[in-house]
Motif scaffolding. Structure first.
Motif, PDB file in Angstrom:
ATOM      1  N   LEU A  44      -2.742 -17.974   9.431  1.00 60.16           N
ATOM      2  CA  LEU A  44      -2.765 -16.524   9.231  1.00 60.16           C
ATOM      3  C   LEU A  44      -4.187 -16.011   9.014  1.00 60.16           C
ATOM      4  O   LEU A  44      -4.526 -14.909   9.462  1.00 60.16           O
ATOM      5  CB  LEU A  44      -1.873 -16.153   8.046  1.00 60.16           C
ATOM      6  CG  LEU A  44      -0.375 -16.414   8.277  1.00 60.16           C
ATOM      7  CD1 LEU A  44       0.411 -16.250   6.986  1.00 60.16           C
ATOM      8  CD2 LEU A  44       0.177 -15.483   9.351  1.00 60.16           C
ATOM      9  N   GLU A  45      -5.017 -16.785   8.355  1.00 54.89           N
ATOM     10  CA  GLU A  45      -6.414 -16.377   8.187  1.00 54.89           C
ATOM     11  C   GLU A  45      -7.138 -16.374   9.532  1.00 54.89           C
ATOM     12  O   GLU A  45      -7.970 -15.493   9.792  1.00 54.89           O
ATOM     13  CB  GLU A  45      -7.103 -17.304   7.188  1.00 54.89           C
ATOM     14  CG  GLU A  45      -6.658 -17.082   5.748  1.00 54.89           C
ATOM     15  CD  GLU A  45      -7.292 -18.045   4.775  1.00 54.89           C
ATOM     16  OE1 GLU A  45      -7.876 -19.061   5.235  1.00 54.89           O
ATOM     17  OE2 GLU A  45      -7.206 -17.799   3.553  1.00 54.89           O
ATOM     18  N   ALA A  46      -6.806 -17.339  10.377  1.00 56.27           N
ATOM     19  CA  ALA A  46      -7.407 -17.362  11.719  1.00 56.27           C
ATOM     20  C   ALA A  46      -6.957 -16.138  12.517  1.00 56.27           C
ATOM     21  O   ALA A  46      -7.759 -15.519  13.243  1.00 56.27           O
ATOM     22  CB  ALA A  46      -7.007 -18.647  12.444  1.00 56.27           C
ATOM     23  N   LEU A  47      -5.682 -15.771  12.398  1.00 50.91           N
ATOM     24  CA  LEU A  47      -5.177 -14.582  13.080  1.00 50.91           C
ATOM     25  C   LEU A  47      -5.869 -13.323  12.579  1.00 50.91           C
ATOM     26  O   LEU A  47      -6.240 -12.439  13.371  1.00 50.91           O
ATOM     27  CB  LEU A  47      -3.668 -14.464  12.864  1.00 50.91           C
ATOM     28  CG  LEU A  47      -2.979 -13.241  13.464  1.00 50.91           C
ATOM     29  CD1 LEU A  47      -3.085 -13.230  14.986  1.00 50.91           C
ATOM     30  CD2 LEU A  47      -1.503 -13.204  13.035  1.00 50.91           C
ATOM     31  N   ASP A  67      -0.131  -7.262   8.238  1.00 54.77           N
ATOM     32  CA  ASP A  67      -1.365  -7.824   7.695  1.00 54.77           C
ATOM     33  C   ASP A  67      -1.156  -9.322   7.486  1.00 54.77           C
ATOM     34  O   ASP A  67      -0.408  -9.719   6.592  1.00 54.77           O
ATOM     35  CB  ASP A  67      -1.720  -7.139   6.377  1.00 54.77           C
ATOM     36  CG  ASP A  67      -2.974  -7.722   5.737  1.00 54.77           C
ATOM     37  OD1 ASP A  67      -3.618  -8.603   6.350  1.00 54.77           O
ATOM     38  OD2 ASP A  67      -3.312  -7.296   4.618  1.00 54.77           O
ATOM     39  N   PRO A  68      -1.790 -10.177   8.280  1.00 57.30           N
ATOM     40  CA  PRO A  68      -1.585 -11.627   8.147  1.00 57.30           C
ATOM     41  C   PRO A  68      -1.913 -12.161   6.760  1.00 57.30           C
ATOM     42  O   PRO A  68      -1.263 -13.111   6.296  1.00 57.30           O
ATOM     43  CB  PRO A  68      -2.545 -12.205   9.199  1.00 57.30           C
ATOM     44  CG  PRO A  68      -2.693 -11.121  10.213  1.00 57.30           C
ATOM     45  CD  PRO A  68      -2.670  -9.846   9.421  1.00 57.30           C
ATOM     46  N   LEU A  69      -2.888 -11.591   6.089  1.00 58.94           N
ATOM     47  CA  LEU A  69      -3.267 -12.112   4.773  1.00 58.94           C
ATOM     48  C   LEU A  69      -2.194 -11.832   3.726  1.00 58.94           C
ATOM     49  O   LEU A  69      -1.995 -12.627   2.800  1.00 58.94           O
ATOM     50  CB  LEU A  69      -4.604 -11.515   4.334  1.00 58.94           C
ATOM     51  CG  LEU A  69      -5.803 -11.848   5.241  1.00 58.94           C
ATOM     52  CD1 LEU A  69      -7.090 -11.326   4.624  1.00 58.94           C
ATOM     53  CD2 LEU A  69      -5.893 -13.356   5.499  1.00 58.94           C
ATOM     54  N   ARG A  70      -1.485 -10.723   3.868  1.00 55.89           N
ATOM     55  CA  ARG A  70      -0.369 -10.467   2.966  1.00 55.89           C
ATOM     56  C   ARG A  70       0.798 -11.416   3.257  1.00 55.89           C
ATOM     57  O   ARG A  70       1.542 -11.799   2.349  1.00 55.89           O
ATOM     58  CB  ARG A  70       0.063  -9.002   3.058  1.00 55.89           C
ATOM     59  CG  ARG A  70      -0.893  -8.049   2.327  1.00 55.89           C
ATOM     60  CD  ARG A  70      -0.428  -6.610   2.455  1.00 55.89           C
ATOM     61  NE  ARG A  70      -1.098  -5.731   1.516  1.00 55.89           N
ATOM     62  CZ  ARG A  70      -2.280  -5.158   1.705  1.00 55.89           C
ATOM     63  NH1 ARG A  70      -2.942  -5.396   2.833  1.00 55.89           N
ATOM     64  NH2 ARG A  70      -2.810  -4.370   0.788  1.00 55.89           N
ATOM     65  N   MET A  71       0.974 -11.773   4.515  1.00 54.45           N
ATOM     66  CA  MET A  71       1.978 -12.785   4.846  1.00 54.45           C
ATOM     67  C   MET A  71       1.635 -14.118   4.188  1.00 54.45           C
ATOM     68  O   MET A  71       2.522 -14.857   3.732  1.00 54.45           O
ATOM     69  CB  MET A  71       2.065 -12.953   6.363  1.00 54.45           C
ATOM     70  CG  MET A  71       2.770 -11.821   7.081  1.00 54.45           C
ATOM     71  SD  MET A  71       4.580 -11.955   6.962  1.00 54.45           S
ATOM     72  CE  MET A  71       4.897 -13.130   8.292  1.00 54.45           C
ATOM     73  N   MET A 118       0.826  -1.203   0.000  1.00 52.59           N
ATOM     74  CA  MET A 118       0.000   0.000   0.000  1.00 52.59           C
ATOM     75  C   MET A 118       0.860   1.252   0.000  1.00 52.59           C
ATOM     76  O   MET A 118       1.865   1.313   0.715  1.00 52.59           O
ATOM     77  CB  MET A 118      -0.907   0.017   1.236  1.00 52.59           C
ATOM     78  CG  MET A 118      -1.968  -1.044   1.250  1.00 52.59           C
ATOM     79  SD  MET A 118      -2.972  -0.956   2.762  1.00 52.59           S
ATOM     80  CE  MET A 118      -3.645   0.698   2.623  1.00 52.59           C
ATOM     81  N   PRO A 119       0.460   2.261  -0.760  1.00 51.26           N
ATOM     82  CA  PRO A 119       1.175   3.546  -0.675  1.00 51.26           C
ATOM     83  C   PRO A 119       0.919   4.202   0.673  1.00 51.26           C
ATOM     84  O   PRO A 119      -0.167   4.095   1.236  1.00 51.26           O
ATOM     85  CB  PRO A 119       0.552   4.373  -1.805  1.00 51.26           C
ATOM     86  CG  PRO A 119      -0.139   3.388  -2.687  1.00 51.26           C
ATOM     87  CD  PRO A 119      -0.578   2.273  -1.781  1.00 51.26           C
ATOM     88  N   PHE A 120       1.923   4.871   1.195  1.00 53.78           N
ATOM     89  CA  PHE A 120       1.742   5.615   2.437  1.00 53.78           C
ATOM     90  C   PHE A 120       0.609   6.620   2.317  1.00 53.78           C
ATOM     91  O   PHE A 120      -0.134   6.853   3.259  1.00 53.78           O
ATOM     92  CB  PHE A 120       3.032   6.349   2.811  1.00 53.78           C
ATOM     93  CG  PHE A 120       4.064   5.485   3.450  1.00 53.78           C
ATOM     94  CD1 PHE A 120       3.922   5.057   4.753  1.00 53.78           C
ATOM     95  CD2 PHE A 120       5.195   5.094   2.754  1.00 53.78           C
ATOM     96  CE1 PHE A 120       4.878   4.254   5.357  1.00 53.78           C
ATOM     97  CE2 PHE A 120       6.156   4.305   3.343  1.00 53.78           C
ATOM     98  CZ  PHE A 120       5.994   3.881   4.647  1.00 53.78           C
ATOM     99  N   GLY A 141       0.952   0.842   9.497  1.00 54.94           N
ATOM    100  CA  GLY A 141      -0.115   1.350   8.649  1.00 54.94           C
ATOM    101  C   GLY A 141      -1.082   0.295   8.156  1.00 54.94           C
ATOM    102  O   GLY A 141      -2.263   0.586   7.932  1.00 54.94           O
ATOM    103  N   TYR A 142      -0.610  -0.947   7.998  1.00 57.66           N
ATOM    104  CA  TYR A 142      -1.503  -1.998   7.493  1.00 57.66           C
ATOM    105  C   TYR A 142      -2.585  -2.381   8.496  1.00 57.66           C
ATOM    106  O   TYR A 142      -3.567  -3.033   8.136  1.00 57.66           O
ATOM    107  CB  TYR A 142      -0.685  -3.229   7.094  1.00 57.66           C
ATOM    108  CG  TYR A 142       0.089  -3.008   5.813  1.00 57.66           C
ATOM    109  CD1 TYR A 142      -0.474  -3.283   4.569  1.00 57.66           C
ATOM    110  CD2 TYR A 142       1.379  -2.484   5.836  1.00 57.66           C
ATOM    111  CE1 TYR A 142       0.218  -3.060   3.389  1.00 57.66           C
ATOM    112  CE2 TYR A 142       2.079  -2.255   4.665  1.00 57.66           C
ATOM    113  CZ  TYR A 142       1.498  -2.536   3.443  1.00 57.66           C
ATOM    114  OH  TYR A 142       2.192  -2.298   2.281  1.00 57.66           O
ATOM    115  N   LEU A 143      -2.412  -1.970   9.754  1.00 62.26           N
ATOM    116  CA  LEU A 143      -3.458  -2.235  10.749  1.00 62.26           C
ATOM    117  C   LEU A 143      -4.689  -1.373  10.515  1.00 62.26           C
ATOM    118  O   LEU A 143      -5.741  -1.619  11.120  1.00 62.26           O
ATOM    119  CB  LEU A 143      -2.918  -1.986  12.161  1.00 62.26           C
ATOM    120  CG  LEU A 143      -1.804  -2.917  12.648  1.00 62.26           C
ATOM    121  CD1 LEU A 143      -1.360  -2.516  14.054  1.00 62.26           C
ATOM    122  CD2 LEU A 143      -2.259  -4.374  12.624  1.00 62.26           C
TER     123      LEU A 143
END
Length: 341
Positions: free
Chosen positions: A216-219, A179-183, A130-132, A243-245
């Motif tokens: 990660l999806e569960a998280l 972001d867990p989904l990006r992980m 994501m852009p800042f 920022g991803y939060l």
């Protein structure tokens, strides 16, 4: 008195042999011509080099027992400031795969281009960063409201004092592991690369990536539920690493911008004190890998407490028994307490 003895023939022979062995060792370390002739010194390697902890965590989960994973950032080290020594450079040269994030660690960027002997996976190329400017659009709105009715000159002066001074709002935020989904996306990409390197273990890599994605999806679901009903949504952190939060409904404000060691201006600190008072913020978050001094000063001046929000960029002696999942859950608990969720 300094007496010099003429070296004997035997001594010269030993010296020449030592020099030859030394040069051979250096060639092996840096990936000399012989290594390049075989397609790169990483060919046949059973090692994966990861630039920092969250990438190493993904690589370890996906590789299983098929590859050894080495973290280029030492425990307790600040990843942004990483400088590669002889050992780390050799790891980059000799590894079957290097996993890194472009533009996060300049030394690793250079090594990926100049020293990598095997395959290279840039997480920034496979994860949707994501852009800042998108993450912090609310900051611009807040600034506009604060300056409404002010003289244009005064507003310009204040803008120059912002804590994000020098921050390029057009660049991408590399801290995607918040972001867990990006992980999980990175896990799939690592599985694909390792399958290309070792096709016989392809099914294992895929199964490991699937198991990682499930965790990660569960998280992610825990974060969605845990932050769904908070008294306040604003979170003040030491630097711009969370920022991803904001996907969970939070609004992140940082003291030092993208650089954890940057010194905020007096104007930026004054703005944050106003924000803390107006939004009823109870906590200023510091980090585990950098000095908490700036966060503590801000919290003390604003009359609120401090707590640690882990960037999960690396482990320390204090959390060596933790892993990505447990650290993310600890962060969730700290956010819930601070924001009344």
């Amino acid at each position: 008195m300094n007496l010099r003895r003429r070296p004997t023939t035997a001594a010269l022979t030993v010296g020449a042999l030592s020099a030859t062995l030394s040069l051979s060792g250096c060639a092996a370390l840096t990936g000399g011509d012989d290594a390049n002739d075989s397609g790169g010194s990483g060919e046949g390697s059973r090692t994966v080099a990861a630039a920092l902890y969250p990438l190493a965590y993904v690589a370890e989960r996906v590789a299983g027992d098929a590859f050894d994973v080495e973290n280029l950032t030492s425990p307790g080290g600040e990843p942004h400031d990483l400088e590669l020594g002889v050992r780390e450079t050799a790891l980059v040269s000799d590894s079957a795969l290097l996993v890194y994030v472009d533009s996060l660690q300049p030394a690793v960027d250079a090594a990926a281009e100049e020293n990598a002997g095997g395959d290279v996976l840039d997480a920034a190329a496979v994860v949707d960063l994501m852009p800042f400017e998108d993450e912090h659009a609310h900051e611009e709105e807040h600034a506009h409201e604060d300056h409404e009715g002010h003289e244009e000159e005064g507003a310009d002066e204040h803008a120059e004092e912002e804590g994000h001074e020098g921050h390029d709002h057009g660049e991408l935020d590399p801290h995607f592991w918040q972001d867990p989904l990006r992980m999980a996306e990175l896990g799939d990409a690592v599985a694909e690369r390792l399958a290309e390197i070792d096709p016989d273990e392809a099914d294992t890599f895929t199964a490991n990536a699937d198991a990682l994605r499930s965790d990660l999806e569960a998280l992610d679901e825990e974060y969605v539920a845990g932050l769904a009903d908070c008294r306040t949504s604003t979170v003040v952190t030491n630097h711009d690493a969370f920022g991803y939060l904001e996907k969970y409904g939070l609004e992140l404000e940082s003291i030092a911008g993208i650089s954890p060691d940057a010194e905020p201006s007096p104007g930026a600190l004054a703005d944050l004190q106003d924000l803390i008072r107006e939004d009823g913020i109870t906590t200023v978050f510091s980090e585990s890998l950098v000095s908490p001094k700036t966060a503590e000063v801000l919290a003390d001046d604003a009359g609120v407490r401090t707590d640690v929000l882990d960037t999960i960029e690396g482990l320390t002696d204090d959390n060596a028994d933790e892993d990505y999942l447990s650290l993310m859950r600890a962060n969730l608990a700290a956010l819930q307490e601070a924001n009344g969720c």
